[in-house]
Each structure stands twice: as structure tokens, then as C-alpha cells.
Design an enzyme around this catalytic site. Structure first.
Site, mmCIF file in Angstrom:
data_model
loop_
_atom_site.group_PDB
_atom_site.id
_atom_site.type_symbol
_atom_site.label_atom_id
_atom_site.label_comp_id
_atom_site.label_asym_id
_atom_site.label_seq_id
_atom_site.Cartn_x
_atom_site.Cartn_y
_atom_site.Cartn_z
ATOM 1 N N GLU A 77 71.773 80.392 64.323
ATOM 2 C CA GLU A 77 71.640 79.649 65.581
ATOM 3 C C GLU A 77 72.676 80.172 66.562
ATOM 4 O OE1 GLU A 77 71.856 75.378 65.643
ATOM 5 O OE2 GLU A 77 70.622 75.169 63.849
ATOM 6 N N GLU A 111 74.200 73.201 58.730
ATOM 7 C CA GLU A 111 75.383 72.543 59.291
ATOM 8 C C GLU A 111 75.765 71.279 58.536
ATOM 9 O OE1 GLU A 111 74.901 72.089 63.506
ATOM 10 O OE2 GLU A 111 74.609 74.229 63.837
HETATM 11 O O1 IFM Z 1 70.457 71.145 68.433
HETATM 12 C C1 IFM Z 1 71.488 71.494 67.569
HETATM 13 C C2 IFM Z 1 70.928 71.833 66.196
HETATM 14 O O2 IFM Z 1 70.170 70.806 65.672
HETATM 15 C C3 IFM Z 1 72.052 72.143 65.236
HETATM 16 N N1 IFM Z 1 72.955 73.115 65.794
HETATM 17 C C4 IFM Z 1 73.438 72.910 67.136
HETATM 18 C C5 IFM Z 1 72.265 72.676 68.059
HETATM 19 C C6 IFM Z 1 72.760 72.487 69.508
HETATM 20 O O3 IFM Z 1 73.670 71.446 69.585
#
Ligand code: IFM
Length: 445
Positions: free
Chosen positions: A351, A165
Site C-alpha cells: 500500500e 496492518e
Molecule cells: O485506508 C487505509 C487502509 O485500510 C489501510 N492502510 C491505510 C489506508 C489509508 O489510511
């Protein structure tokens, strides 16, 4: 394996170092920008930090057992740069690498494939002292850090991700100032973007140099498929700008298309400085693109909201988690778009998950129906994408454990495992039990 997922489809869970490890002063670890940022009054909602979080540094054996109990095929974790290079560059701290080596060995012994992420936001504070991601030297330091990790773990780790990210790093950290290092400046955010992408390119080159050819290398981006609030030209144009800001500013250079022209024009004098060869470096061939997906975005034109002139509009028709709107179909939309408009060879959903403010009930169990429904709805969208031909190789639920949720501290919980932070007891939530049964093919979507 549940239909239509092929038998080699990977079911996993994800975490990141700063959010779970704790032990911030142990094993020779240096300070990270999150250790520093968490001390700023008001920066973290509950005044907490990533220490001790889930104390995973000491309890990783137990957590690997938990993954094995769930039948996970893979675990996506990040390495803390300041454990490996406490001052960001220079002398390698072998104790830090030893720790990850033990973790990797424990995973392999349990039949779980390690998916290693090199950078999940915890820059060594010493590098921030030199300007952090605003400084091109940080990208060089990232390449050296990559080499140190690859040399030590490259014989056992088959899946490598450079960055997670980078939008969050660049914009939450350097434009909105709500993440470390807490800067609010567009020029810095855009320059940071470029150095993050450049470091990805150099990192991929290093990984290709040091690792066996069959190793899979990629990057994980977060996506917010963007829809106009109303079907009128001004909102459609606003949606294109937001898409440029959130998606294409990262995707296009990685795909060899350079920065999107209309965003370059829109950012004007704030655009990043770069060297002539940089865009070729950024556009290294990758083996997979990681897709982090939580929600979509509905936007409207807002001439007063410089520089994008875009306002996000809540969608009252959507249910919400503790911090986001729920829009499962956005996952299918973004996967289809990536497949149709770009040429990445494969995708992982790296994710996907939901936060709620839950507690164990009287029977000691955690009945997180909301998360169960969330996971089921999103996995169903992943199935649709697969059926439509998207080369989707795996799904990682965020997160294995409740953990430190950055500026929200411990106020909300993303885990499929409940963590009692006072005792460090782990309890599998109903969602974890459902995920286990689903992976085994005995629970339906
Ligand atoms: O916790 C975060 C993670 O570190 C990065 N992606 C989103 C998740 C939830 O907000």
C-alpha cells in the site's frame, strides 16, 4: 517497463472489502465489528458506514474492466470473513465464497493476478461477542476461516496475505479506541497483538497444507520509520521506543526474534499471555513481507506520556496530504532497513497512496496533481531501493477507488479513481492516467 524496474515487476492497486463492497446484508453475509462500530454516535466523522461504499459487490465486473484499462498486472483485495463465515466459525456460507470466486475468475480472465488478503479488519461481530482478538479462540477461528478460503480459491490464487496492518487492529482498535471494536486498554491491545500474530502463524501453516508449493504467502505491516526531533539522547531513546512500539513489536516475532526485550520491560504487567510454543508458530517462514507505507514519524521524549513517554512532533518542513505528512525518503529508509536487518526473502509495497479532498473540475476531469507528485516521489524511492539490491517485487497503489476511510468516513479520498457516491460513477483521476502511462513506459517519473 520503466527503468530500473525489471519486466516482471508487478504494478497493481489495492482495496479492502469493508471499504468498497457495500452489500452488507446480502449473500448471507454476517455482521462485522465495523458494521456495529459505525453505529456508535461520533465514531465516524460523517456518520457514515461501509454501506454501500462503492457498491463494488455488484459492480466488480466494471471495476475489473477499469483495472484492465489501466494495464494493472495485479489487484490486491481482501475477503470479508463475515461473508464466508457469518458467525465467524461453524457453517461456511457458500454464497460468500461464490462471490470471491467470481471476482477471481474475472481478474484472471482480464490477465490480472489476484493478491488475496484474508483479514483487513472486518472481524465477524459474533466473535467479538466472545472477546474478539483478546480471545485465543479467535486465532483458532482464523485458521479455520483460512482453510475455508484456501480450499475454495487455492486452485486460482497465487498470492496470499494473512493480515493487513495488525498494528492498526491492535492499537487503533484496542488502545486508542478509534477503530472497531473501540476498546481503550493497553493489556487488551497487547494481547490482541499476540493473538493476531499467532493467527498469522496458524494461517500460514494452513495455507502451506492446502495450497500448491509455489504459492506465495506473506503478511502486510504498516511502517513509520522514526526519527528523533532533535539530536539529543532523550529524543534518540524516544525514537527507539516508538520504533519498538510501531515496528519491532510486530517485525521481531515474525522474524523469529521474539518480542523486543526493552518493550516487554516497558509494558510491564500489560504484556500478553502466551503458550511456550507460540513464538515458533508466529515465526513461520514467509515468502514476502508486505510494506504499507504512507509517512514517517518524528518524535520527542515526553516523560508525561505513559506508557511510551513519546510525543509525535509535526515537521513544518514537510508538505501534507489531507491527513499525513509527506516523506518519500522514509520509504527508501524502511526498505533498506528491512533488507539489511532482517532476512525476509522478498518485499512488495502493498500500500502507498495519498488522500486529498478533491472534486471533479468543470471539464469533468479530476486534476489531482498532489497525488501524481506523491506517487512519483514514492515510486522513485522504490526505484532507489531496488537499485541498492532490495528484492522488491511489486508496488500496489492505495487505492484503486475512493472509499470508506474508516473513522474519517467519506470525508477524504484515497482513490486514483474518483467515485461519485450518489451515482456510483467512476472517473479516472489524472493520477490513474499517469499511472497507466507510467506502467506502459510512456510517462516518466
Ligand atoms: O485506508 C487505509 C487502509 O485500510 C489501510 N492502510 C491505510 C489506508 C489509508 O489510511
Amino acid at each position: 517497463m520503466p527503468e530500473p524496474f525489471p519486466s516482471d515487476f508487478v504494478w497493481g492497486a489495492a482495496t479492502s472489502a469493508y471499504q468498497i463492497e457495500g452489500a452488507v446484508r446480502e449473500g448471507g453475509r454476517g455482521e462485522s465489528i465495523w458494521d456495529r462500530f459505525a453505529q456508535v454516535p461520533g465514531a465516524i466523522e460523517d456518520g457514515s458506514s461501509g454501506d454501500p461504499a462503492c457498491d463494488h459487490y455488484h459492480r466488480f465486473g466494471q471495476d475489473v474492466q477499469l483495472m484492465a484499462d489501466l494495464g494493472l498486472g495485479a489487484y490486491s483485495f481482501s475477503v470479508a470473513w463475515p461473508r464466508v463465515l457469518p458467525r465467524g466459525r461453524g457453517a461456511v456460507n457458500n454464497a460468500g465464497l461464490d462471490y470471491y470466486s467470481r471476482l477471481v475468475d474475472a481478474l484472471l480472465a482480464a490477465g490480472i493476478t489476484p493478491h488475496l488478503k484474508l483479514y483487513h479488519w472486518d472481524l465477524p461481530q459474533a466473535l467479538q461477542g466472545w472477546g474478539g482478538w483478546d480471545n485465543r479462540d479467535t486465532a483458532k477461528a482464523f485458521a479455520d476461516y483460512t482453510e475455508a478460503v484456501a480450499r475454495r480459491l487455492g486452485d486460482r490464487v497465487s498470492h496470499w496475505t494473512t493480515h493487513v496492518e495488525p498494528w492498526c487492529v491492535a492499537f487503533l482498535g484496542h488502545y486508542f479506541g478509534i477503530h472497531a471494536p473501540g476498546i481503550r486498554d493497553l493489556d487488551t491491545a497487547l494481547q490482541a497483538t499476540h493473538h493476531l500474530l499467532l493467527s498469522h502463524g496458524w494461517g500460514v501453516q494452513v495455507l502451506r497444507d492446502w495450497l500448491p508449493v509455489e504459492v506465495q504467502v506473506g503478511i502486510g505491516l504498516n511502517f513509520e520509520p522514526t526519527y528523533p526531533a532533535r539530536d539529543r539522547e532523550a529524543d534518540l531513546a524516544a525514537a527507539r521506543r516508538y520504533d519498538g512500539f510501531f515496528q519491532r513489536w510486530f517485525l521481531d516475532p515474525l522474524a523469529g526474534r521474539g518480542y523486543p526485550e526493552e518493550m516487554w520491560d516497558l509494558y510491564g504487567p500489560a504484556v500478553p499471555e502466551m503458550e511456550p510454543e507460540d513464538l515458533d508458530v508466529v515465526a513461520q517462514r514467509i515468502d514476502f513481507l508486505g510494506v504499507n507505507y504512507y509517512n514517517s514519524a518524528t518524535v520527542a521524549d515526553d516523560p508525561g506520556a505513559e506508557p511510551l513517554r513519546v510525543r509525535r512532533v509535526p515537521n513544518p518542513d514537510r508538505e501534507r496530504t489531507a491527513d499525513r505528512e509527506i516523506s518519500p525518503e522514509g520509504l527508501n529508509d524502511i526498505l533498506m532497513r528491512l533488507y539489511q536487518e532482517y532476512e525476509f526473502p522478498a518485499f512488495y509495497i502493498t500500500e502507498n497512496g495519498a488522500a486529498f479532498e478533491e472534486r471533479p473540475s468543470g471539464d469533468g476531469a479530476v486534476h489531482d496533481e498532489g497525488r501524481c507528485r506523491f506517487l512519483q516521489a514514492h515510486i522513485a524511492q522504490a526505484a532507489r531501493a531496488l537499485e541498492q539490491g532490495v528484492p522488491l517485487r511489486g508496488y500496489f497503489c492505495w487505492s484503486l477507488l475512493d472509499n470508506f476511510e474508516w473513522s474519517k468516513g467519506y470525508t477524504i479520498r484515497y482513490g486514483i479513481t474518483y467515485v461519485d457516491y450518489a451515482t456510483q460513477t467512476r472517473t479516472l483521476k489524472d493520477s490513474a492516467l499517469w499511472y497507466r502511462d507510467f506502467i506502459q513506459g510512456v510517462a516518466p517519473l
